[in-house]
Design a protein around this motif. Sequence first.
Motif, PDB file in Angstrom:
ATOM      1  N   UNK A 138       3.021   7.402  -1.435  1.00 39.21           N
ATOM      2  CA  UNK A 138       3.750   6.902  -2.598  1.00 39.21           C
ATOM      3  C   UNK A 138       3.772   5.378  -2.582  1.00 39.21           C
ATOM      4  N   UNK A 139       3.575   4.767  -3.756  1.00 37.92           N
ATOM      5  CA  UNK A 139       3.656   3.315  -3.904  1.00 37.92           C
ATOM      6  C   UNK A 139       4.842   2.967  -4.796  1.00 37.92           C
ATOM      7  N   UNK A 143       0.837  -1.207   0.000  1.00 41.92           N
ATOM      8  CA  UNK A 143       0.000   0.000   0.000  1.00 41.92           C
ATOM      9  C   UNK A 143       0.872   1.256   0.000  1.00 41.92           C
ATOM     10  N   UNK A 144       0.260   2.416  -0.215  1.00 36.36           N
ATOM     11  CA  UNK A 144       1.029   3.664  -0.178  1.00 36.36           C
ATOM     12  C   UNK A 144       1.728   3.854   1.167  1.00 36.36           C
ATOM     13  N   UNK A 170      -0.087   9.834  -4.116  1.00 33.90           N
ATOM     14  CA  UNK A 170       0.661  11.042  -4.447  1.00 33.90           C
ATOM     15  C   UNK A 170       1.654  10.790  -5.573  1.00 33.90           C
ATOM     16  N   UNK A 171       2.151   9.557  -5.667  1.00 31.35           N
ATOM     17  CA  UNK A 171       3.128   9.248  -6.698  1.00 31.35           C
ATOM     18  C   UNK A 171       3.476   7.777  -6.709  1.00 31.35           C
ATOM     19  N   UNK A 209      10.388   8.056 -10.862  1.00 26.50           N
ATOM     20  CA  UNK A 209       9.244   8.550 -10.096  1.00 26.50           C
ATOM     21  C   UNK A 209       8.300   9.320 -11.014  1.00 26.50           C
ATOM     22  N   UNK A 210       7.015   9.234 -10.694  1.00 25.41           N
ATOM     23  CA  UNK A 210       6.016  10.104 -11.279  1.00 25.41           C
ATOM     24  C   UNK A 210       5.071  10.529 -10.173  1.00 25.41           C
ATOM     25  N   UNK A 211       4.788  11.812 -10.105  1.00 29.18           N
ATOM     26  CA  UNK A 211       3.853  12.339  -9.114  1.00 29.18           C
ATOM     27  C   UNK A 211       2.531  12.697  -9.757  1.00 29.18           C
TER      28      UNK A 211
END
Length: 164
Positions: free
Chosen positions: A92-93, A86-87, A126-127, A161-163
Amino acid sequence: MKIPFVATARLLLRPLTVDVAERIVSRTRLDEDLWAEGYPQDGDVRGCGGFLRGVAERGDPGVFRAYEIRLSDSGVAVGGIGFHGPPDEVGVVTVGYGLVPGARGKGYASEALRALLETARVAGVAGVKGDADLDNPASHRVMEAAGMRCVAEADGLRHFYVGF
């Protein structure tokens, strides 16, 4: 909790149940399991093992689970993709994926990753982050093609990363 398949133009991401994940970990195929040659790979076994540990510790993870990557025209499983859990505390995951050698180089991994990123975005994270060995430029291209950007290199890994 019944999680729906995630469909793309050429793929179906099949949310794994505990029963299917246990078969993947044990590499025990039933007649109903349509597996491409080489599936499951070691990464699929590790990912499903993590999924099973997470279910045992925290319960059903909802959309933040492991998925089989299946070809929509044949239903054959050619790899796996999923969240490591989970996040985290900042929302963030982490994601991981892999394809059998015969399915590589066709854009399936990027297609599956884009779909999983959208699943995460809709779920409110969030990302999403991921990483790959420095000597794995194919995986770097997969994450870049899905909209993730390299944010660091450390300990032999390139981090993406991608937000949202």
